[in-house]
Design a protein around this motif. Structure first.
Motif, PDB file in Angstrom:
ATOM      1  N   ASN A   1       0.821  -1.210   0.000  1.00  0.00           N
ATOM      2  CA  ASN A   1       0.000   0.000   0.000  1.00  0.00           C
ATOM      3  C   ASN A   1       0.857   1.263   0.000  1.00  0.00           C
ATOM      4  OD1 ASN A   1       1.012  -0.319   2.534  1.00  0.00           O
ATOM      5  ND2 ASN A   1      -0.961  -0.592   3.539  1.00  0.00           N
ATOM      6  N   HIS A   2       2.165   1.080  -0.202  1.00  0.00           N
ATOM      7  CA  HIS A   2       3.108   2.192  -0.338  1.00  0.00           C
ATOM      8  C   HIS A   2       3.067   3.131   0.867  1.00  0.00           C
ATOM      9  CE1 HIS A   2       3.881   0.887  -4.420  1.00  0.00           C
ATOM     10  NE2 HIS A   2       2.569   0.864  -4.633  1.00  0.00           N
ATOM     11  N   GLU A   3       3.123   2.548   2.055  1.00  0.00           N
ATOM     12  CA  GLU A   3       3.182   3.329   3.275  1.00  0.00           C
ATOM     13  C   GLU A   3       3.758   2.481   4.398  1.00  0.00           C
ATOM     14  OE1 GLU A   3      -0.850   4.476   3.959  1.00  0.00           O
ATOM     15  OE2 GLU A   3      -1.412   2.563   4.856  1.00  0.00           O
ATOM     16  N   PHE A   4       4.073   3.147   5.498  1.00  0.00           N
ATOM     17  CA  PHE A   4       4.588   2.450   6.665  1.00  0.00           C
ATOM     18  C   PHE A   4       3.434   1.883   7.487  1.00  0.00           C
ATOM     19  CE2 PHE A   4       8.222   4.912   5.515  1.00  0.00           C
ATOM     20  CZ  PHE A   4       9.325   4.257   6.029  1.00  0.00           C
ATOM     21  N   GLY A   5       3.693   0.746   8.131  1.00  0.00           N
ATOM     22  CA  GLY A   5       2.708   0.142   9.012  1.00  0.00           C
ATOM     23  C   GLY A   5       3.383  -0.528  10.191  1.00  0.00           C
ATOM     24  N   ALA A   6       2.593  -0.834  11.225  1.00  0.00           N
ATOM     25  CA  ALA A   6       3.128  -1.513  12.407  1.00  0.00           C
ATOM     26  C   ALA A   6       3.704  -2.867  12.023  1.00  0.00           C
ATOM     27  CB  ALA A   6       2.034  -1.677  13.446  1.00  0.00           C
ATOM     28  N   HIS A   7       4.770  -3.255  12.685  1.00  0.00           N
ATOM     29  CA  HIS A   7       5.451  -4.507  12.317  1.00  0.00           C
ATOM     30  C   HIS A   7       6.171  -5.071  13.534  1.00  0.00           C
ATOM     31  CE1 HIS A   7       7.028  -7.425   9.575  1.00  0.00           C
ATOM     32  NE2 HIS A   7       8.292  -7.076   9.784  1.00  0.00           N
ATOM     33  N   GLY A   8       6.359  -6.380  13.533  1.00  0.00           N
ATOM     34  CA  GLY A   8       7.117  -7.051  14.577  1.00  0.00           C
ATOM     35  C   GLY A   8       8.159  -7.967  13.965  1.00  0.00           C
ATOM     36  N   TRP A   9       9.353  -7.968  14.525  1.00  0.00           N
ATOM     37  CA  TRP A   9      10.406  -8.890  14.100  1.00  0.00           C
ATOM     38  C   TRP A   9      11.187  -9.318  15.337  1.00  0.00           C
ATOM     39  CZ3 TRP A   9      10.279  -3.700  13.172  1.00  0.00           C
ATOM     40  CH2 TRP A   9      11.363  -2.913  13.504  1.00  0.00           C
ATOM     41  N   ALA A  10      12.282 -10.002  15.161  1.00  0.00           N
ATOM     42  CA  ALA A  10      12.991 -10.595  16.294  1.00  0.00           C
ATOM     43  C   ALA A  10      14.462 -10.201  16.283  1.00  0.00           C
ATOM     44  CB  ALA A  10      12.873 -12.123  16.264  1.00  0.00           C
TER      45      ALA A  10
END
Length: 629
Positions: free
Chosen positions: A227-236
């Motif tokens: 969607n060509h935008e930043f969004g919440a994300h989780g990584w390790a």
């Protein structure tokens, strides 16, 4: 003689989100991150506080350039390393707050040069990162899967790469729920083989912790070209060789994440609160709003370091229409540190099997990856087609080649293409002890720090010449093997027992749980002062260093209260008048039990100022004290 017409075709491979080059080839990225929220209040509140913990901070490869906070109505704002706190001392119909931070993120691969030992030596201050936590559970199925994936491996970097690669390849990711908070446990994700980013990350962390590898959850935002935008994300992040190394199972990247991964929090487990609210009021009617995060790129440097030399070639160059063409990608690591690589075909005809592939290159090593692509069947008679092949790596590197096809050439079948690749794709496997099963557990679920314990191990299978070791202690293998456990040498953590025979080995892991005294205390007492005739709310936090049960709390002059169980922190609010608190420090008396039903009794004095006590009440209290004597 037939005339051949030369046509150049360009086939663009449709690729999934995790394979698309976003900001991979940027050496750095500067972005503005605005976090905001509004709270509605339809009641009577004397005091309202919002402590925001979800915002960008300074980390390795990430620097906060500037920070500005806003609030309406105007609030008192204080900032610490972990929270931005907004405090209003009056009643308002709504409270709005926001924080704008400009962040510079650098694109950096964590460099590990020496071969890290596996199983991993765990520093005592990181032991908690080897244990289950909330949604990050460790079931026998998770432990068995992880053991199967890394069995026989002695290199911790390779072991973690294998676990991350398995998670990315075997758990389906649902793009439509990109911004949905994780709600399912790791065991649920493994059973259903699907999840959102937080859930994929939780499962990977569970797999790593099941093998005694410290791992933590990281939350923040990332750029999505869906969607060509930043969004919440989780990584390790995993701890190897004194480094915290990023792993993003959703994107399939290991050892490195692109600079659009802006980190907000490092956590023991996922789904922790982004903001904490506190208020004081006789009739509070509070409706909290969600946290809104808007991120925009200010500038970037599209000149990242490419860590890999790549060369791709077609193993058959002139093929008939409808042929299956084998491709070989040769990769070389010119550096003295590990380089994990994810690559994908960006230009090619129809790809047979997976488009995206991953490989781990040891220092100064080489490796190869292979694909089969199918050229179109329907081509015009007498035409010679040339198609370009392009492969991209996750660092922004590109390698290209081409081949020709026409109906005048011989057709290469899929079986012929696979036969051509078969001798080139021999996998090297580590020696793994498969004819023996090993299970170990402690003789008690919990220990006190000064206790002596016992590790009980059961073995089955071919036990001839087998040796079983726990730390530096080893014993000849039999159906039952026991090891003494000096608890005071450890903190709560996941530990391993090793079985060895003929140069092969396997491991069994168990959780050591050590109970510290709960040490219940009262903190954050409000109000600090109250009028003698004033009605109010006595508010405080109960804090415990470990779980407690059957807690009985007596507050002298106010009342007695019971709590069946709690752990960490629990907020208590009690209606009072200033008269209840006059002329004395308030005794708080606690009686409670720990998880093993051991009983504790503690007392604590709390002072709240009552400045306007009448003279007659002082005299009355003095007379009562004489009778008490």
């Amino acid at each position: 003689m037939k005339k051949l017409v030369l046509i150049v075709l360009l086939f663009c491979v449709p690729f999934v989100y995790a394979q698309v080059d976003n900001y991979n080839n940027y050496s750095s990225l500067t972005a503005d991150v605005l976090i905001s929220s509004t709270v509605q209040n339809s009641g009577a509140v004397k005091d309202f506080t919002a402590a925001l913990g979800f915002f960008p901070k300074d980390y390795d490869s990430q620097r906060v350039i500037s920070s500005t906070s806003y609030s309406a109505p105007q609030a008192d704002v204080t900032e610490s390393e972990s929270a931005i706190t907004f405090h209003w001392s009056k009643n308002y119909p709504s409270y709005s707050y926001s924080s704008l931070r400009r962040v510079e993120k650098t694109n950096t691969l964590v460099e590990v040069t020496d071969t890290p030992t596996f199983p991993v030596p765990v520093p005592s201050d990181l032991a908690a990162y080897t244990l289950p936590q909330g949604k990050i559970d460790i079931t026998p199925e998770i432990g068995a899967l992880a053991e199967n994936i890394v069995g026989g491996e002695t290199d911790a970097y390779k072991a973690v790469f294998l676990l991350a690669n398995w998670t990315q390849k075997n758990i389906a990711y649902n793009l439509s729920t990109l911004n949905v908070n994780a709600v399912e446990s790791s065991s649920w994700v493994l059973e259903h083989r699907e999840g959102v980013c937080d859930e994929l990350t939780n499962l990977f962390i569970s797999l790593a912790r099941s093998q005694g590898i410290p791992a933590r959850f990281v939350s923040g935002v990332v750029y999505s070209n869906v969607n060509h935008e930043f969004g919440a994300h989780g990584w390790a992040e995993v701890y190897i060789d004194n480094h915290w190394i990023p792993v993003d199972p959703t994107f399939g990247t290991f050892g490195w994440v692109d600079p659009s991964h802006i980190k907000f929090k490092e956590e023991l487990g996922s789904n922790q609160a982004s903001v904490q609210y506190e208020w004081l009021g006789a009739d509070p009617q509070i409706q909290t709003g969600g946290i809104i995060v808007n991120t925009s790129v200010v500038s970037g440097d599209p000149d990242a370091k490419d860590y890999v030399d790549m060369k791709i070639e077609s193993l058959r160059t002139n093929v008939g229409s409808g042929s299956y063409v084998p491709l070989q990608l040769d990769l070389r690591n010119p550096y003295d540190f590990y380089v994990p690589v994810q690559v994908y075909l960006s230009k090619a005809p129809e790809v047979v099997g997976e488009n995206s592939k991953s490989i781990l290159l040891e220092p100064h090593s080489e490796g190869s990856l292979f694909w089969i692509v199918r050229v179109p069947l329907d081509v015009q008679e007498g035409y010679l087609y040339t198609t370009k092949i392009a492969v991209n790596d996750m660092y922004g590197g590109v390698a290209e080649t081409n081949f020709t096809f026409s109906n005048v050439y011989d057709v290469v079948s899929q079986q012929e293409a696979e036969a051509l690749l078969a001798p080139l794709m021999n996998e090297v496997t580590k020696p793994y002890l498969t004819d023996v099963s090993l299970q170990c557990a402690t003789d008690k679920e919990f220990y006190y720090p000064d206790e002596q314990g016992l590790v009980d191990c059961s073995l089955q299978g071919n036990l001839n010449n087998i040796q079983v070791c726990f730390g530096d202690s080893c014993a000849a293998g039999s159906e039952k093997v026991y090891f003494p456990l000096d608890v005071k040498q450890y903190t709560s953590q996941r530990l391993a027992v090793r079985a060895e025979k003929d140069g092969k080995a396997r491991h069994a892991y168990f959780d050591l749980r050590i109970l510290s005294p709960p040490n219940v205390t009262v903190q954050h007492v409000k109000p600090k002062s109250i009028g003698f005739h004033e009605e109010g709310v006595l508010e405080f936090d109960l804090l415990s260093e470990s779980p407690v049960q059957n807690l009985s709390l007596k507050i002298d002059g106010i009342g007695s209260y019971s709590i069946s169980s709690f752990s960490g922190e629990k907020n208590i609010q009690i209606a009072i008048t200033g008269k209840d608190l006059a002329l004395q420090d308030i005794p708080f008396t606690f009686d409670y039990q720990d998880q093993l039903s051991k009983e504790y009794h503690t007392e604590q004095l709390v002072h709240i100022d009552v400045p306007d006590v009448p003279w007659w009440y002082k005299m009355y209290a003095k007379i009562l004290s004489w009778f008490a004597l």
